[in-house]
Design a protein around this motif. Structure first.
Motif, PDB file in Angstrom:
ATOM      1  N   ILE A  89       2.512  30.132 -42.248  1.00 16.42           N
ATOM      2  CA  ILE A  89       1.666  29.745 -43.386  1.00 16.42           C
ATOM      3  C   ILE A  89       2.044  28.349 -43.842  1.00 16.42           C
ATOM      4  O   ILE A  89       3.213  28.084 -44.150  1.00 16.42           O
ATOM      5  CB  ILE A  89       1.828  30.731 -44.560  1.00 16.42           C
ATOM      6  N   PRO A  90       1.090  27.404 -43.917  1.00 20.48           N
ATOM      7  CA  PRO A  90       1.415  26.050 -44.379  1.00 20.48           C
ATOM      8  C   PRO A  90       1.726  26.024 -45.871  1.00 20.48           C
ATOM      9  O   PRO A  90       1.379  26.944 -46.611  1.00 20.48           O
ATOM     10  CB  PRO A  90       0.137  25.254 -44.072  1.00 20.48           C
ATOM     11  N   ILE A  91       2.360  24.965 -46.317  1.00 14.51           N
ATOM     12  CA  ILE A  91       2.677  24.813 -47.735  1.00 14.51           C
ATOM     13  C   ILE A  91       1.433  24.444 -48.530  1.00 14.51           C
ATOM     14  O   ILE A  91       1.206  24.936 -49.637  1.00 14.51           O
ATOM     15  CB  ILE A  91       3.773  23.741 -47.927  1.00 14.51           C
ATOM     16  N   ASP A  92       0.608  23.576 -47.975  1.00  8.64           N
ATOM     17  CA  ASP A  92      -0.602  23.128 -48.663  1.00  8.64           C
ATOM     18  C   ASP A  92      -1.762  24.068 -48.368  1.00  8.64           C
ATOM     19  O   ASP A  92      -1.917  24.557 -47.241  1.00  8.64           O
ATOM     20  CB  ASP A  92      -0.963  21.714 -48.220  1.00  8.64           C
ATOM     21  N   PRO A  93      -2.604  24.323 -49.364  1.00  9.60           N
ATOM     22  CA  PRO A  93      -3.716  25.250 -49.165  1.00  9.60           C
ATOM     23  C   PRO A  93      -4.836  24.647 -48.320  1.00  9.60           C
ATOM     24  O   PRO A  93      -5.077  23.438 -48.361  1.00  9.60           O
ATOM     25  CB  PRO A  93      -4.201  25.540 -50.588  1.00  9.60           C
ATOM     26  N   ASP A  94      -5.521  25.493 -47.564  1.00  6.58           N
ATOM     27  CA  ASP A  94      -6.729  25.087 -46.849  1.00  6.58           C
ATOM     28  C   ASP A  94      -7.941  25.131 -47.775  1.00  6.58           C
ATOM     29  O   ASP A  94      -8.953  24.474 -47.513  1.00  6.58           O
ATOM     30  CB  ASP A  94      -6.979  26.025 -45.659  1.00  6.58           C
ATOM     31  N   ARG A 114      -5.504  29.503 -43.384  1.00  5.42           N
ATOM     32  CA  ARG A 114      -4.254  30.269 -43.417  1.00  5.42           C
ATOM     33  C   ARG A 114      -3.725  30.427 -44.833  1.00  5.42           C
ATOM     34  O   ARG A 114      -2.952  31.357 -45.101  1.00  5.42           O
ATOM     35  CB  ARG A 114      -3.203  29.580 -42.545  1.00  5.42           C
ATOM     36  N   ARG A 115      -4.134  29.543 -45.743  1.00  7.06           N
ATOM     37  CA  ARG A 115      -3.629  29.607 -47.118  1.00  7.06           C
ATOM     38  C   ARG A 115      -4.753  29.288 -48.094  1.00  7.06           C
ATOM     39  O   ARG A 115      -5.416  28.242 -47.976  1.00  7.06           O
ATOM     40  CB  ARG A 115      -2.462  28.642 -47.309  1.00  7.06           C
ATOM     41  N   ILE A 116      -4.951  30.182 -49.058  1.00  5.79           N
ATOM     42  CA  ILE A 116      -5.987  30.012 -50.083  1.00  5.79           C
ATOM     43  C   ILE A 116      -5.315  30.104 -51.449  1.00  5.79           C
ATOM     44  O   ILE A 116      -4.557  31.052 -51.703  1.00  5.79           O
ATOM     45  CB  ILE A 116      -7.063  31.099 -49.962  1.00  5.79           C
ATOM     46  N   HIS A 117      -5.594  29.150 -52.318  1.00  5.64           N
ATOM     47  CA  HIS A 117      -5.087  29.196 -53.694  1.00  5.64           C
ATOM     48  C   HIS A 117      -6.239  29.555 -54.632  1.00  5.64           C
ATOM     49  O   HIS A 117      -7.328  28.972 -54.540  1.00  5.64           O
ATOM     50  CB  HIS A 117      -4.482  27.862 -54.107  1.00  5.64           C
ATOM     51  N   ILE A 141      -2.995  34.463 -49.687  1.00  8.54           N
ATOM     52  CA  ILE A 141      -3.772  34.140 -50.878  1.00  8.54           C
ATOM     53  C   ILE A 141      -2.807  34.054 -52.055  1.00  8.54           C
ATOM     54  O   ILE A 141      -2.175  35.046 -52.418  1.00  8.54           O
ATOM     55  CB  ILE A 141      -4.859  35.187 -51.154  1.00  8.54           C
ATOM     56  N   LYS A 142      -2.678  32.868 -52.616  1.00  8.08           N
ATOM     57  CA  LYS A 142      -1.800  32.652 -53.768  1.00  8.08           C
ATOM     58  C   LYS A 142      -2.679  32.674 -55.009  1.00  8.08           C
ATOM     59  O   LYS A 142      -3.510  31.772 -55.209  1.00  8.08           O
ATOM     60  CB  LYS A 142      -1.103  31.306 -53.635  1.00  8.08           C
ATOM     61  N   ALA A 143      -2.540  33.711 -55.816  1.00 12.09           N
ATOM     62  CA  ALA A 143      -3.440  33.922 -56.951  1.00 12.09           C
ATOM     63  C   ALA A 143      -2.687  33.736 -58.268  1.00 12.09           C
ATOM     64  O   ALA A 143      -1.620  34.323 -58.470  1.00 12.09           O
ATOM     65  CB  ALA A 143      -4.047  35.320 -56.887  1.00 12.09           C
TER      66      ALA A 143
END
Length: 228
Positions: A89-94, A114-117, A141-143
């Motif tokens: 998982i990357p550090i920065d969101p896609d 790979r990453r959703i904020h 998913i970072k919520a």
């Protein structure tokens, strides 16, 4: 060393995992909804499931239910890990989904990264992956919900894991295990501060094309190689 004395325990004697307890509890919940168990029977069996220590003790509680006979005699697949693979998982969101005193929605046929904020501040966010295209096996998913709500829905044949928490709020993720080791794993992390984050499967919705898409890419690459 006497190798003859080192015998592996029978399958029914293996120690039960939390994922296996959750699976049996789900079967009992469905049996209650179908009218196969009374409320008292359901409560008694769930209490027994929480106390069970081995796989054999768990099986007793669903032995008389149809779901037990549909599972087959093969070994259960290993549950998905509760943390993403290092580097997956990357550090920065896609993608960023933001609702501030408003609402925001991601749904339908869309391609996940790979990453959703997701940020819901005095607002609401809906992320529906039930018809999404998964290009990656692991999705984070970072919520973050502050006086707001984040609602996440996934297909019922993926694995779902929760790692976040609530501060005077509600952070609820239904743990879900796919029977397919190649199925996507959706991780939900973050915080609910005086708000709510909820992630659940959407019944009847399944990922049908992930393996087909991978196979098509392999076939296309093979044909291209053979034509050269």
């Amino acid at each position: 060393m006497d190798l003859q004395k080192q015998t592996a325990p029978a399958g029914s004697e293996l120690r039960a995992s939390d994922a296996e307890r959750d699976r049996i509890a789900d079967i009992l919940h469905d049996a209650l909804a179908e009218g196969r168990l009374t409320t008292d029977e359901h409560a008694e069996r769930v209490d027994g499931v929480l106390r069970a220590k081995t796989v054999g003790e768990l099986d007793v509680f669903i032995r008389d239910l149809p779901a037990a006979h549909r599972q087959g005699s093969g070994p259960s697949p290993a549950p998905a890990p509760y943390r993403p693979t290092a580097g997956a998982i990357p550090i920065d969101p896609d993608d960023n989904v933001v609702a501030i005193f408003s609402s925001a929605v991601r749904k339908g046929r869309w391609r996940t990264g790979r990453r959703i904020h997701a940020y819901a501040i005095f607002g609401s966010v809906e992320i529906d992956l039930s018809e999404a295209l998964f290009d990656h096996q692991q999705v984070m998913i970072k919520a973050f919900s502050v006086f707001g709500s984040v609602e996440i829905r996934v297909p019922e044949n993926v694995s779902l894991r929760g790692m976040g928490g609530g501060v005077l709020g509600s952070f609820e993720v239904d743990t879900l295990d796919s029977g397919d080791p190649e199925a996507p794993v959706v991780y939900v992390d973050g915080w609910a501060v005086l708000g709510s984050v909820e992630a659940r499967p959407r019944r009847g919705k399944v990922v049908a094309d992930i393996l087909d898409r991978v196979q098509r890419k392999v076939d296309k690459g093979l044909r291209k190689h053979l034509n050269h």
